[in-house]
Design a protein around this motif. Structure first.
Motif, PDB file in Angstrom:
ATOM      1  N   TRP A 136      13.157   9.438 -17.231  1.00  0.00           N
ATOM      2  CA  TRP A 136      14.454   9.486 -17.304  1.00  0.00           C
ATOM      3  C   TRP A 136      15.192   8.850 -16.146  1.00  0.00           C
ATOM      4  O   TRP A 136      14.412   8.993 -15.095  1.00  0.00           O
ATOM      5  CB  TRP A 136      14.984  10.963 -17.524  1.00  0.00           C
ATOM      6  N   GLY A 137      16.012   8.065 -16.376  1.00  0.00           N
ATOM      7  CA  GLY A 137      16.827   7.408 -15.374  1.00  0.00           C
ATOM      8  C   GLY A 137      18.335   7.923 -15.537  1.00  0.00           C
ATOM      9  O   GLY A 137      18.685   8.972 -16.393  1.00  0.00           O
ATOM     10  N   THR A 138      19.195   7.168 -15.081  1.00  0.00           N
ATOM     11  CA  THR A 138      20.615   7.724 -15.269  1.00  0.00           C
ATOM     12  C   THR A 138      21.431   6.481 -15.662  1.00  0.00           C
ATOM     13  O   THR A 138      20.904   5.208 -15.625  1.00  0.00           O
ATOM     14  CB  THR A 138      21.323   8.331 -14.058  1.00  0.00           C
ATOM     15  N   ALA A 139      22.703   6.395 -15.638  1.00  0.00           N
ATOM     16  CA  ALA A 139      23.514   5.219 -15.929  1.00  0.00           C
ATOM     17  C   ALA A 139      23.234   4.276 -14.677  1.00  0.00           C
ATOM     18  O   ALA A 139      23.556   2.868 -14.836  1.00  0.00           O
ATOM     19  CB  ALA A 139      24.862   5.575 -15.869  1.00  0.00           C
ATOM     20  N   TYR A 140      22.966   4.569 -13.645  1.00  0.00           N
ATOM     21  CA  TYR A 140      23.115   3.780 -12.255  1.00  0.00           C
ATOM     22  C   TYR A 140      21.363   3.568 -11.615  1.00  0.00           C
ATOM     23  O   TYR A 140      21.327   3.238 -10.812  1.00  0.00           O
ATOM     24  CB  TYR A 140      24.050   4.213 -11.262  1.00  0.00           C
ATOM     25  N   LYS A 141      20.579   4.575 -12.071  1.00  0.00           N
ATOM     26  CA  LYS A 141      19.499   4.624 -11.650  1.00  0.00           C
ATOM     27  C   LYS A 141      18.337   4.494 -12.528  1.00  0.00           C
ATOM     28  O   LYS A 141      18.340   4.847 -13.719  1.00  0.00           O
ATOM     29  CB  LYS A 141      19.104   6.038 -10.763  1.00  0.00           C
ATOM     30  N   LYS A 142      17.197   3.960 -11.942  1.00  0.00           N
ATOM     31  CA  LYS A 142      16.074   3.440 -12.704  1.00  0.00           C
ATOM     32  C   LYS A 142      15.209   4.703 -13.016  1.00  0.00           C
ATOM     33  O   LYS A 142      15.538   5.491 -12.435  1.00  0.00           O
ATOM     34  CB  LYS A 142      15.222   2.474 -12.020  1.00  0.00           C
ATOM     35  N   PRO A 143      14.705   4.784 -14.085  1.00  0.00           N
ATOM     36  CA  PRO A 143      13.845   5.962 -14.595  1.00  0.00           C
ATOM     37  C   PRO A 143      12.789   6.397 -13.185  1.00  0.00           C
ATOM     38  O   PRO A 143      12.125   5.650 -12.636  1.00  0.00           O
ATOM     39  CB  PRO A 143      12.898   5.527 -15.732  1.00  0.00           C
TER      40      PRO A 143
END
Length: 346
Positions: A136-143
């Motif tokens: 899992w990542g976020t809208a601004y971070k890589k998984p």
């Protein structure tokens, strides 16, 4: 090859016992036999991991290839993770042809429509099990490759086994992707958890069932040496009681080993009984409570209660029916309308 991929492969190799590294790399199939022949598996693991990374650089490995190696490791060492059971439900009883390609396409499309930064990897096994790894990542971070979720789905069954990551907020997204890909409309946690994935499968696939047959009583051997001057009636009574407990225990649990279950819970609803003269309750409402059980080996622990003298034999059905309660939990909650809305398919 990206530095983060190289580091992830190196750490994955370091987790593997040294005498199993070659076997797992062969199962991985990313490196050729000629490349594997160049590796010295008798040196320290850190040096082996560095050499594996160098060979992966030659083959231009990406994160998906590294994730496959991680799935292979977790498939072999599945007991290192805590697994939960989820049950899905269709609107009807119709059976559909299962298409693995369509399943993968729907799963990825649904998950990526909600979260762009996510790594999804599949691996199929011979027992119709599909292993899915989701980083899992976020809208601004890589998984985050070090905190993935693992899903084991047996095609054409309503059961899914999930080992969730620390990012529990992503569970609704994962559940939504599963019911869309499997053509179901609902998914619920059965509230069974264990490190033993195979034991959970035995319970929900009914490969294990508690015995309710009568067994021939066998005299207990050993550990029954009585004092020479003991009253023969007391000796006989003690022996008869032990044999009775042994027989009742076998009738309930059977003679074989129990599935390794570590956690179970169900909701209990009963009427509160009190003296009418005391007038404890103004309204006659049911008494509700949440019953939780946990142990390194829950069913074996319950099986040992009566022989250890910690409970009367036979045990209460509230204890012996735990696997059956867990299987029926989905139906009970459905009738009472206790489903969390976030897991219901639109």
């Amino acid at each position: 090859m990206d530095e983060t991929v190289a580091e992830y492969i190196r750490r994955t190799v370091l987790k593997i016992p040294r005498d199993e590294i070659k076997m797992m790399l062969q199962k991985w199939g990313f490196l050729s036999e000629a490349q594997l022949q160049t590796l010295n598996f008798h040196q320290i693991k850190d040096n082996i991991s560095q050499e594996v990374v160098q060979l992966c650089e030659e083959n231009s490995a990406d994160i998906k290839q590294a994730a496959v190696l991680d799935i292979i490791y977790n498939h072999i060492y599945q007991n290192k993770r805590m697994w939960s059971v989820y049950q899905m439900k269709k609107s009807g009883e119709e059976l559909e042809y299962f298409d693995i390609t369509d399943f993968k396409k729907k799963f990825k499309r649904r998950l990526r429509s909600a979260l762009k930064n996510v790594t999804i990897t599949f691996k199929e096994y011979e027992d119709n099990a599909i292993w899915i790894r989701v980083a899992w990542g976020t809208a601004y971070k890589k998984p985050n490759q070090y905190k993935p979720s693992y899903v084991v789905y047996h095609s054409q069954t309503p059961y899914v086994f999930i080992s969730a990551s620390a990012l529990k907020s992503n569970m609704p997204l994962l559940c939504q992707a599963l019911i869309v890909a499997c053509n179901y409309h609902d998914i619920r946690e059965m509230e069974l958890r264990s490190h033993s994935l195979n034991s959970l499968k035995d319970i929900v696939f009914k490969r294990y069932s508690q015995n309710f047959q009568t067994y021939t009583t066998k005299p207990l051997q050993g550990g029954n040496v009585e004092p020479e001057n003991a009253d023969i009636r007391i000796v006989q009574e003690n022996r008869s009681e032990k044999e009775r407990i042994h027989r009742l225990n076998q009738e309930v649990f059977g003679s074989g080993p129990q599935p390794k279950l570590e956690f179970a819970q169900y909701r209990l609803e009963t009427m509160f009984k009190s003296d009418p003269k005391m007038d404890v309750l103004d309204k006659k409402e049911p008494f509700r409570c949440l019953v939780k059980f946990s142990s390194p080996h829950l069913l074996e622990s319950l099986k040992s209660l009566a022989p250890a003298g910690m409970a009367d034999a036979p045990l209460s059905p509230l204890l012996t029916c735990i696997p059956h309660k867990a299987r029926n939990y989905f139906k009970i909650r459905e009738k009472k309308g206790l489903f969390p809305e976030s897991f219901v398919s639109p």
